[in-house]
Design a protein around this motif. Structure first.
Motif, PDB file in Angstrom:
ATOM      1  N   ASP A  62       0.856  -1.280   0.063  1.00  0.00           N
ATOM      2  CA  ASP A  62       0.044  -0.048   0.115  1.00  0.00           C
ATOM      3  C   ASP A  62       0.909   1.435  -0.055  1.00  0.00           C
ATOM      4  O   ASP A  62       0.753   2.290   0.658  1.00  0.00           O
ATOM      5  CB  ASP A  62      -0.888   0.052   1.250  1.00  0.00           C
ATOM      6  N   ASP A  63       1.952   1.362  -0.739  1.00  0.00           N
ATOM      7  CA  ASP A  63       2.641   2.347  -1.144  1.00  0.00           C
ATOM      8  C   ASP A  63       3.634   2.722   0.311  1.00  0.00           C
ATOM      9  O   ASP A  63       4.317   3.671  -0.033  1.00  0.00           O
ATOM     10  CB  ASP A  63       1.979   3.696  -1.525  1.00  0.00           C
ATOM     11  N   SER A 110       1.904   7.339  -0.224  1.00  0.00           N
ATOM     12  CA  SER A 110       0.577   7.357  -0.791  1.00  0.00           C
ATOM     13  C   SER A 110       0.892   7.225  -2.407  1.00  0.00           C
ATOM     14  O   SER A 110       2.213   7.122  -2.877  1.00  0.00           O
ATOM     15  CB  SER A 110      -0.158   8.767  -0.570  1.00  0.00           C
ATOM     16  N   ALA A 111      -0.354   7.034  -3.022  1.00  0.00           N
ATOM     17  CA  ALA A 111      -0.210   6.834  -4.371  1.00  0.00           C
ATOM     18  C   ALA A 111       0.419   8.047  -5.205  1.00  0.00           C
ATOM     19  O   ALA A 111       0.993   7.798  -6.283  1.00  0.00           O
ATOM     20  CB  ALA A 111      -1.515   6.473  -5.081  1.00  0.00           C
ATOM     21  N   SER A 112       0.217   9.206  -4.595  1.00  0.00           N
ATOM     22  CA  SER A 112       1.227  10.444  -4.850  1.00  0.00           C
ATOM     23  C   SER A 112       2.531  10.660  -4.433  1.00  0.00           C
ATOM     24  O   SER A 112       3.111  11.702  -4.866  1.00  0.00           O
ATOM     25  CB  SER A 112       0.290  11.633  -4.916  1.00  0.00           C
ATOM     26  N   ASP A 113       2.994   9.791  -3.743  1.00  0.00           N
ATOM     27  CA  ASP A 113       4.158   9.899  -3.052  1.00  0.00           C
ATOM     28  C   ASP A 113       4.695   8.566  -2.422  1.00  0.00           C
ATOM     29  O   ASP A 113       4.538   8.433  -1.208  1.00  0.00           O
ATOM     30  CB  ASP A 113       4.072  10.989  -1.845  1.00  0.00           C
ATOM     31  N   PHE A 114       4.855   7.592  -3.217  1.00  0.00           N
ATOM     32  CA  PHE A 114       5.045   6.079  -3.077  1.00  0.00           C
ATOM     33  C   PHE A 114       6.592   5.749  -2.666  1.00  0.00           C
ATOM     34  O   PHE A 114       7.365   6.177  -3.220  1.00  0.00           O
ATOM     35  CB  PHE A 114       4.452   5.296  -4.111  1.00  0.00           C
ATOM     36  N   TYR A 115       6.752   4.746  -1.923  1.00  0.00           N
ATOM     37  CA  TYR A 115       7.900   4.288  -1.891  1.00  0.00           C
ATOM     38  C   TYR A 115       8.026   3.204  -2.881  1.00  0.00           C
ATOM     39  O   TYR A 115       7.251   2.323  -3.283  1.00  0.00           O
ATOM     40  CB  TYR A 115       8.106   3.132  -0.356  1.00  0.00           C
ATOM     41  N   ASP A 116       9.191   3.168  -3.664  1.00  0.00           N
ATOM     42  CA  ASP A 116       9.525   2.341  -4.786  1.00  0.00           C
ATOM     43  C   ASP A 116      10.079   1.143  -4.497  1.00  0.00           C
ATOM     44  O   ASP A 116      11.237   1.029  -3.907  1.00  0.00           O
ATOM     45  CB  ASP A 116      10.369   3.051  -5.643  1.00  0.00           C
ATOM     46  N   PRO A 117       9.591   0.008  -4.826  1.00  0.00           N
ATOM     47  CA  PRO A 117       9.959  -1.458  -4.094  1.00  0.00           C
ATOM     48  C   PRO A 117      11.360  -1.798  -4.861  1.00  0.00           C
ATOM     49  O   PRO A 117      12.105  -2.480  -4.341  1.00  0.00           O
ATOM     50  CB  PRO A 117       8.861  -2.246  -4.547  1.00  0.00           C
TER      51      PRO A 117
END
Length: 766
Positions: A184-185, A205-212
């Motif tokens: 969930d980001d 969040s969808a507009s500020d997410f962690y990149d796996p």
């Protein structure tokens, strides 16, 4: 033979030309001249023997392999580096039908559709790129499959395609007890195998997410880092597939395609304490307005993490190091320029992965050289290499011996300044040892430990020789292959002539090649056609022998001979604005893509005509693809007094329409007047010469709408021109893939009509 304008002898040139004439076959009529020229490659390309291509080493350094020419095609050879024993790299006859099944087309064992491969699974399988896609084939009872890349696509590396899932496999900690992934980001750390969750971030969040795909564990496991990403602009280029194979109705194709000026993904590194989940955000004070940030790299002690920063506009590059506990960042290296940092030529080596010393390539003194940098202060400790020459490739760095192996060009006065030689040097700049000799182009492949290398050397008039050499002294340990082009020569092949003349400043040597018809008559007058590619990212005139594609200049020499045999003198030139010379030579391209080195090219062609009266510069044509297509159009727009006819393939005619990375590197950011100055759309009304444009309908490299916008501007300006759109054609349509013969025939007939004044056959009457 190298002929210098203002030097050399006319007598030597005329003797060589008379020999070319004596060996050339007589013309047998103009009716089918185009077809005969196009067929030349098929008649000649299988006539060489034992020409080796660059080698590739196994990871353990015990073996290497390479491709070589044999009767009717190619073979792959595997070599034991210790004994020099050789054997086939695999059973090509068994592999070919397995490839044919997965590719759904015939595959000839002597003409396998790849040039390179890597062994896998203890040499039980190979992986190769075919048509830009990876394939894996087992070697016992061969079976092949297309490999699927599960990583999230990124448009030219700067905008993630959020419509596609990211590769989110759990990343294990160094001790294997924990794993990190994104849910969930947010970044989550839990027990290995999907066990108890220890913590998760709360700010994604969808507009500020962690990149796996950016997750990086510290070697000691005390910290884990990842990028948090604010998405850029998702520009989609839509193309109509007008004639889809096997279908009647058109379909649409979409591509994520960032263009100059578009918002790119904004990445910020975040460091987490593994035990507590404490989050440390890294202030972007030292890396604002990033074009790209590299993958996160932990130093081996786990106390700091580093990444590369390239500023938007390409005028600054840095290595940023961040303290894991405090999040405090410092610039370990800073590279500033008033023009551009050549992004593809950046080089960094972290000595002992400790962050205290860095090897860095820089053009700060006007030439590309190597520097030893203090990684704690960012200051230069020592310039390792120095001189009016260019460091090209860095093959190996030995931290224990404090020694570097690299290639360079222009070191020896009097040699071709583009010919690469190999050297080793100590970190302190002492003990510079040249490992290769002769005025030739040397392509080397070093063993993983740097103790040996395979040297494939040649030049345009000498076939490739492959040798195994000692990495310390350059001593030849074994002759691997000696290329034999005698059958090719007997068939009428003559190598291109190297010609050197002064450029626009009257001082700088400009180097190029001349290809003449095989029935050349110095008493006649021949139009000139220039094969142009002036992309600033490299130099392009062939320097090696192999003339048929894929090595040492591709098939440029062969294609030039095909056109020359129609009755032209065909030339190729590296003018100012291209790479592999001084920084000043290269900087001519900065915000100046409309220049394309034309003042140097025109001076060079005029110098050639002054030496050879058979060269008629009242009839000059030009052709090129991609950036060469743009240059071709601009030759007709900006130099109509010199260039009279041109064939432009897949041109990036307006740099605002082309891919973000290439154009912002040379024209900067934000988009400004320099983009308009180079635009074929903006200047279309200046067209005076004859123009043929060729474009692939499905070009994924240069938006094909760029061509159609020029068409629109030409129509509005009431200009006459020719246009060929290749349905389903990609970026190389009509040049190297797809319906090559048709586009080649149209190009050759076009030049025959416009420059020779010939009436080409009505091919519809056949």
């Amino acid at each position: 033979m190298v002929v210098h304008a203002g030097g050399g002898t006319m007598k030597a040139m005329l003797i060589a030309l008379s020999l070319m004439q004596a060996a050339a076959p007589a013309s047998d009529g103009a009716q089918d001249a185009t077809e005969r020229s196009i067929d030349l490659r098929d008649r000649w390309q299988w006539l060489t023997r034992d020409i080796a291509f660059p080698a590739e080493w196994d990871g353990d350094g015990r073996h290497f392999h390479y491709r070589k020419t044999v009767a009717g095609g190619f073979a792959f050879v595997d070599v034991d580096a210790t004994t020099q024993g050789r054997r086939p790299a695999f059973d090509a006859a068994a592999l070919a039908p397995a490839l044919a099944r997965v590719l759904d087309r015939p595959v000839d064992p002597l003409r396998l559709p790849f040039e390179h491969f890597a062994y896998q699974d203890g040499r039980a399988a190979i992986v190769a790129m075919i048509d830009y896609q990876p394939y894996r084939c087992t070697l016992v009872a061969p079976q092949c499959e297309k490999l699927v890349d599960r990583h999230r696509p990124r448009g030219f590396g700067v905008v993630r395609d959020l419509s596609a899932p990211a590769l989110n496999d759990p990343q294990a900690s160094p001790d294997g007890r924990l794993e990190a992934l994104v849910i969930d980001d947010n970044l989550v750390v839990r027990d290995a195998g999907g066990g108890r969750e220890h913590w998760r971030s709360a700010d994604g969040s969808a507009s500020d997410f962690y990149d796996p795909e950016s997750i990086a564990w510290a070697p000691d496991g005390r910290h884990v880092a990842a990028y948090r990403v604010q998405p850029g602009y998702r520009r989609i280029v839509t193309r109509v597939v007008a004639a889809p194979p096997g279908r009647v109705q058109p379909v649409l194709a979409e591509q994520l395609y960032p263009k100059p000026g578009d918002a790119v993904d904004r990445e910020r590194p975040v460091i987490f304490d593994t035990a507590s989940g404490r989050r440390t955000e890294v202030a972007d004070t030292l890396f604002p307005n990033a074009y790209t940030l590299s993958n996160l790299r932990w130093r081996k002690d786990g106390r700091s993490v580093a990444f590369d920063y390239l500023r938007r506009g390409f005028d600054q590059a840095k290595v940023i190091a961040v303290d894991a506990d405090s999040g405090v960042a410092h610039a370990a290296v800073t590279e500033d320029t008033k023009t551009f940092v050549h992004a593809e030529r950046r080089f960094l080596h972290d000595v002992n992965d400790a962050g205290r010393e860095l090897i860095w390539a820089s053009e700060r003194d006007g030439w590309r050289h190597l520097y030893l940098i203090d990684g704690t202060t960012g200051r230069v400790k020592r310039q390792i290499t120095k001189g009016d020459w260019v460091v090209r490739d860095i093959a190996h760095v030995d931290d224990a011996k404090r020694r570097i192996w690299f290639s360079a060009s222009g070191v020896t006065p009097g040699e071709d300044p583009y010919h690469k030689h190999w050297f080793r040097v100590d970190f302190d700049g002492r003990n510079l040892v040249r490992l290769t000799d002769g005025d030739e182009m040397h392509e080397a492949s070093f063993s993983p430990d740097g103790t040996r290398f395979v040297d494939v050397h040649s030049r345009t008039d000498r076939p490739e020789v492959a040798e195994l050499r000692d990495g310390d002294s350059g001593r030849v340990l074994a002759l691997l292959e000696r290329g034999d082009a005698s059958a090719l020569t007997a068939a009428g092949f003559r190598p291109p002539e190297t010609f050197v003349a002064k450029g626009r400043d009257g001082r700088t040597d400009i180097w190029g090649l001349v290809v003449r018809p095989r029935d050349y008559d110095p008493a006649k007058r021949y139009p000139v056609i220039e094969n142009i590619y002036a992309g600033p990212h490299d130099s392009f005139v062939p320097k090696g022998f192999w003339p048929f594609g894929g090595f040492s200049g591709g098939d440029k020499a062969m294609g030039m001979q095909q056109i020359a045999d129609l009755g032209f003198v065909v030339v190729m030139i590296d003018g100012m604005g291209t790479a592999n010379r001084s920084k000043a030579f290269h900087d001519v391209a900065w915000k100046n893509l409309d220049d394309s080195g034309f003042p140097d090219r025109i001076a060079w062609i005029k110098a050639l005509a002054a030496k050879d009266r058979a060269v008629d510069i009242t009839r000059v044509g030009i052709y090129g693809g991609s950036a060469g297509g743009q240059s071709t159009l601009n030759a007709l727009l900006f130099h109509p007094d010199f260039y009279k006819a041109g064939v432009a393939y897949a041109g990036c005619f307006d740099n605002r329409m082309d891919k973000i990375e290439w154009n912002e590197q040379w024209l900067g950011w934000p988009v400004d007047q320099s983009y308009l100055d180079a635009s074929g759309v903006m200047h279309a009304a200046k067209l005076q010469g004859r123009l043929l444009m060729v474009v692939g309908e499905q070009d994924s490299n240069v938006d094909p709408a760029s061509t159609m916008q020029v068409v629109d501007a030409l129509i509005r300006a009431d200009k006459d021109f020719e246009l060929l759109v290749v349905p389903n054609g990609e970026h190389a349509a009509g040049r190297t893939t797809g319906p090559v013969r048709y586009a080649q025939r149209r190009q050759y007939d076009f030049f025959r009509r416009t420059l020779l004044g010939e009436q080409t056959p009505n091919r519809n009457a056949r």
